[in-house]
Structure formats: structure tokens, C-alpha cells
Design a protein around this motif. Structure first.
Motif, PDB file in Angstrom:
ATOM      1  N   LEU A  77      40.327  27.014  39.604  1.00 32.89           N
ATOM      2  CA  LEU A  77      41.655  26.768  40.177  1.00 32.89           C
ATOM      3  C   LEU A  77      41.642  25.443  40.911  1.00 32.89           C
ATOM      4  O   LEU A  77      40.593  24.872  41.188  1.00 32.89           O
TER       5      LEU A  77
ATOM      6  N   CYS B 245      45.890  28.280  38.792  1.00 35.90           N
ATOM      7  CA  CYS B 245      44.747  28.922  38.145  1.00 35.90           C
ATOM      8  C   CYS B 245      44.534  28.377  36.732  1.00 35.90           C
ATOM      9  O   CYS B 245      45.490  28.063  36.022  1.00 35.90           O
TER      10      CYS B 245
ATOM     11  N   LEU C 241      40.850  32.588  35.335  1.00 34.96           N
ATOM     12  CA  LEU C 241      41.303  33.281  36.543  1.00 34.96           C
ATOM     13  C   LEU C 241      42.744  33.751  36.379  1.00 34.96           C
ATOM     14  O   LEU C 241      43.625  32.965  36.020  1.00 34.96           O
TER      15      LEU C 241
ATOM     16  N   SER D 294      46.330  34.910  37.719  1.00 35.41           N
ATOM     17  CA  SER D 294      47.117  34.582  38.917  1.00 35.41           C
ATOM     18  C   SER D 294      47.427  35.808  39.761  1.00 35.41           C
ATOM     19  O   SER D 294      47.323  35.774  41.001  1.00 35.41           O
TER      20      SER D 294
ATOM     21  N   LEU E 259      44.416  37.006  41.630  1.00 40.35           N
ATOM     22  CA  LEU E 259      44.155  36.170  42.789  1.00 40.35           C
ATOM     23  C   LEU E 259      45.128  36.482  43.922  1.00 40.35           C
ATOM     24  O   LEU E 259      44.719  36.681  45.080  1.00 40.35           O
TER      25      LEU E 259
END
Length: 491
Positions: free
Chosen positions: A355, A396, A401, A403, A406
Motif C-alpha cells: 500500500l 492498496c 492487500l 481494502s 485493511l
């Protein structure tokens, strides 16, 4: 400043008023329009950041990088707006939505008030503005102009100001001192137009001066305004009678008027005065009761609206939303043992390229992290937006990763506690230190889907709450204006 109505030629310099208060007025007077000041006082910074003035004082003492003053006297310095906004953003101190920041369509108090004051002044006359930027008041007590305009500051006037005609104001009633200053500089038969905070109309300590203004027949009009970003204001129009005073006050209620549709010319004001739902002429004796409250909405009777269709629509919307909300209620699977994942910090994810922090617009899928006002709620942007004020934008790498994974884990209790507990009771999050579990992308997406559903449920619950408020508000209006009656007993 003493100018002709063209607002271009300076002829006489008059008393000092803090530059930050009148910069908006003076800018408009010099340019015939335009934007408000690029400087802020400590009080304005406090309002901008939604903290107390003591917090701003502490920032100046404790943070060497806090912007240095760019003007104003030592006891009331002013700061560059852009520098202040950059500092607030860089230090995780979010600027509230609807605040008076640059690049927003919400007008500042000074912009709105200055234009309203100017539209109420007579044409073809000389206009005196007490905020001229000098340090001395005239020694003689003049009637200096046929028209005076003023946005009453919160600060007390300078020593020697002519504020005693209707009695000395209380320590919290600086606006009533400025009202008297403006009237003192008004010629016989002239007009003073003064913007005052709402408190000047209702504060108990100001009752005596309000009484004297009414008894002298100098207060001729009170205009109630819609809420501005910095708080509620009124406009008072006063005259120094050249003959027998008329003991009447025109009450004008614009408190529910859209800001963009406020009067901007004499013709606009004439239309407002002719509207019985906005304006009423009130005998002064009617105002001289125990409290002497100068609140136009208490004297102007609005139109009785038939809210039956509105309530029917509000009830239908509420019922539909409640039904859908029940289906969205989350029910995660239970586990026998609490999971213990290896954790990774945001800064470590940045080092690996998973990120990055974006400095520009937020794009769909970016995570916006705001931490302020007792809340810590990272969200995933659903579309491209410029509204990133006070937020850290995390972008991201989607093949590494997720989102929603996260955003969900950034809301964890451990990260929320890290954001809390700073001086002044505000949140100050170093998002790079926040931690999330290290897990495969497939597992991230499972959690991300769960978090997405929870966030959708939260949004739906908020919509239900708003719909319930609309039903309540509409029913109250109907009961109070006679459209509805209470249900019969047993029904």
C-alpha cells in the motif's frame, strides 16, 4: 474606513478593530466582492479544528513547527490560513465537515454577513466602517457618516470608544458595545447596520441595554439569519432619529432561509418585507417584557403546512428501511478459540509495496482514515472524491492487500486505543504504526467481505435513524400546527 458607496476611495481613517474580524468586510469593500481573509485568529483556528482556545495555545507552545503569526497585535496575532490547514492535516487533526476551509462551497461568516450588510445600506451615501486598521479613536464624538456598517467582534472595543450612551455592557456583551459605537458615529437621520451574534439578542446580562435601545426608538429592525458555519447571527438596523422616534421594530425571520437565497439588493429586501410569513412590525412596548428577547421567529407566524403527505412518505420510507435492515443484521460464525495472528504495521506494508499513502484525490477502493471528535472510523471510498480533508488516504495494491480487510482491522480496539488519549482530548493517529494481521489474500477477502457487510449494515442503520427522525419531526409539526390530533383513547 470612510468611503463612498463605490467602496473604492478612502477619505477618513477611524478606529482600530482586530484585523482578523474585519478582513472579510474590508476585502469586499475594496474589491466590490471577492473572498474573505486568508488569516485566522487563535479563536478561529479553535473553531476550525473543533477544539478549545486552550488547545491552540498549547499547540503553539509545544510544537515548534506550528505556524508563526503573520499579523495582528501581540495579544491577538493572526496566522496564515493555508499554513494552519496544512499543519492541522499533517498532525492528524481533522477539519470538521462543513467548516470554513479553502476549496469549499460553504461560505464563511464574513462573506455572508458583509454582503448582507452592504445590501441593507442606503445607496448614494457615504459609508463608515469602524474597522480601518488604525490604533486611535477620534477624540471628538462625531456623527461621522450617514451610514455605518460593522460585524461586531467578540473582542472588547479599544479604550476611549463611545460605548456608554445606553449604559456600559457586561464583560460578555462586547457586541452591545460595538452597537453603541456604530450609533455614535451615525449622523442624525443616518443608519447603522450591525451584525451581532445571537447571544446579543437573548443574554440576560444584555437586557438593560436592549431596553434602552427600544425606549430611545433607535432600534428599527432585527433580522434573524440561518445558521452560519461559525454560529448563529442577527443583523440589527439602527437609526439616530431626526424627529420623533417611531417606537416600532421590524422583525424579519430568515432563520430557515437557504444561504444561497438570502437578499442581495434593495428589491430583494422589499420582497421580504412584503411577505407576511417573513416580516412583522412589532410595537416596541410588546418587546419590553421581563426578558426583552429580540428573536424574530417568536413574532413572525409561519405558514401552516399540511404535512400529511410528507408524514405518509416518511412512514413508508422508514418501514421499508427497517424491513431491509432486519435482513442485513450480521451473524458471523463463532470460533472456539480466539485467533492469534502475526501482525504487520502499515509502515511495513508500505515498504513492501502493498500500500501507499496518496497525497491527492481518493479513488474508489482507497481507505480513508479520519481520527477526530471521539470517532475513529476508517472507510473505503466508493468513488473518486476530493473530500479528503483531515484524512490519511491509503491506496492498496489489490493483488496483495484487500481494502475492506485493511479498513476493518484498522478499526480494531488496539488501533482505536492508539489513536486516543492525547492532550486536549483529541485524537491524533500515526496511521503508520497501526497493525493488521498478516494473512493470505484469499483469507483477507473472506474477512473483507464480512467487514463490507458490516459497514453496509452500519450505513443502513444510520439511514433508519434519519428516517425515524423525519417521521418524528413531521408528526410533531402536524400536531403543533393543527394538521393532526392525538389518537383517540383505545385506538
Amino acid at each position: 474606513m470612510y468611503t463612498h458607496c463605490s467602496f473604492t476611495q478612502t477619505e477618513l481613517v477611524l478606529p482600530q478593530i482586530p484585523a482578523s474580524v474585519y478582513a472579510a468586510v474590508n476585502t469586499i469593500m475594496r474589491a466590490g466582492g471577492g473572498v474573505s481573509s486568508d488569516e485566522l485568529t487563535a479563536a478561529e483556528i479553535a473553531r476550525l479544528a473543533d477544539v478549545g482556545r486552550a488547545a491552540v495555545s498549547n499547540w503553539r507552545k509545544r510544537h515548534a513547527d506550528f505556524p508563526q503569526p503573520v499579523g495582528g497585535p501581540a495579544n491577538s496575532p493572526t496566522f496564515d490560513r493555508e499554513e494552519v490547514e496544512r499543519w492541522l492535516t499533517a498532525n492528524g487533526r481533522a477539519i470538521p465537515d462543513g467548516s470554513t476551509t479553502r476549496n469549499t462551497t460553504v461560505p464563511r461568516d464574513g462573506d455572508v454577513l458583509a454582503r448582507l450588510l452592504r445590501s441593507l445600506l442606503p445607496e448614494g451615501c457615504a459609508i463608515l466602517d469602524p474597522g480601518s486598521g488604525t490604533t486611535e479613536l477620534p477624540h471628538q464624538r462625531l456623527g461621522s457618516a450617514g451610514a455605518v456598517m460593522c460585524i461586531a467582534p467578540h473582542e472588547a472595543p479599544p479604550a476611549g470608544a463611545p460605548v456608554g450612551e445606553f449604559g456600559p455592557p457586561g464583560r460578555n456583551d462586547a457586541a452591545l458595545a460595538w452597537v453603541q459605537i456604530c450609533l455614535a458615529y451615525t449622523t442624525e437621520g443616518g443608519t447603522a447596520v450591525v451584525a451581532v451574534p445571537f447571544s446579543a439578542a437573548v443574554r440576560t446580562s444584555g437586557r438593560r441595554i436592549r431596553v434602552e435601545l427600544l425606549r430611545a426608538g433607535v432600534l428599527r429592525q432585527v433580522v434573524g439569519l440561518p445558521e452560519l458555519p461559525g454560529g448563529p447571527w442577527q443583523i440589527w438596523v439602527l437609526t439616530r432619529p431626526s424627529a420623533r422616534p417611531s417606537y416600532q421594530v421590524r422583525m424579519v425571520d430568515l432563520s430557515d432561509h437557504p444561504l444561497a437565497e438570502l437578499p442581495s439588493s434593495a428589491a430583494d429586501w422589499d420582497a421580504v418585507y412584503a411577505d407576511e410569513l417573513r416580516t412583522r412590525i412589532v410595537p416596541s412596548i410588546e418587546l419590553l417584557d421581563e426578558d426583552v428577547l429580540l428573536v424574530p421567529s417568536g413574532h413572525v407566524v409561519g405558514e401552516t403546512l399540511d404535512v400529511r403527505p410528507q408524514l405518509e412518505a416518511a412512514r413508508a420510507s422508514y418501514t421499508d428501511l427497517v424491513t431491509r435492515l432486519a435482513r442485513q443484521a450480521p451473524q458471523p460464525a463463532e470460533t472456539e478459540v480466539a485467533s492469534s495472528w502475526p501482525l504487520v504495521t502499515v509502515v511495513e506494508l508500505m515498504r513492501t509495496g502493498a500500500l501507499a499513502i496518496s497525497r491527492g484525490k481518493a479513488e474508489a477502493g482507497d481507505v480513508l482514515v479520519r481520527a477526530a471528535h471521539g470517532e475513529f472510523t476508517p472507510v473505503v471510498a466508493s468513488e473518486t472524491t476530493d473530500d479528503t480533508s483531515g484524512a490519511t488516504v491509503l491506496r492498496c495494491q489489490p493483488d496483495v492487500l484487500d481494502s475492506y480487510f485493511l479498513a476493518g482491522f484498522l478499526r480494531s480496539e488496539i488501533n482505536r486505543r492508539q489513536a486516543a488519549g492525547t492532550s486536549g482530548g483529541t485524537f491524533r493517529l500515526d496511521v503508520k504504526r497501526a497493525r493488521v494481521p498478516r494473512m493470505p489474500l484469499s483469507e483477507q477477502r473472506r474477512y473483507g467481505d464480512a467487514f463490507r457487510e458490516l459497514m453496509a449494515f452500519d450505513a443502513a442503520a444510520t439511514a433508519v435513524a434519519h428516517a425515524a427522525q423525519e417521521v418524528t419531526w413531521t408528526a410533531v409539526q402536524g400536531l403543533t400546527n393543527g394538521t393532526f390530533a392525538p389518537p383517540l383513547q383505545g385506538k
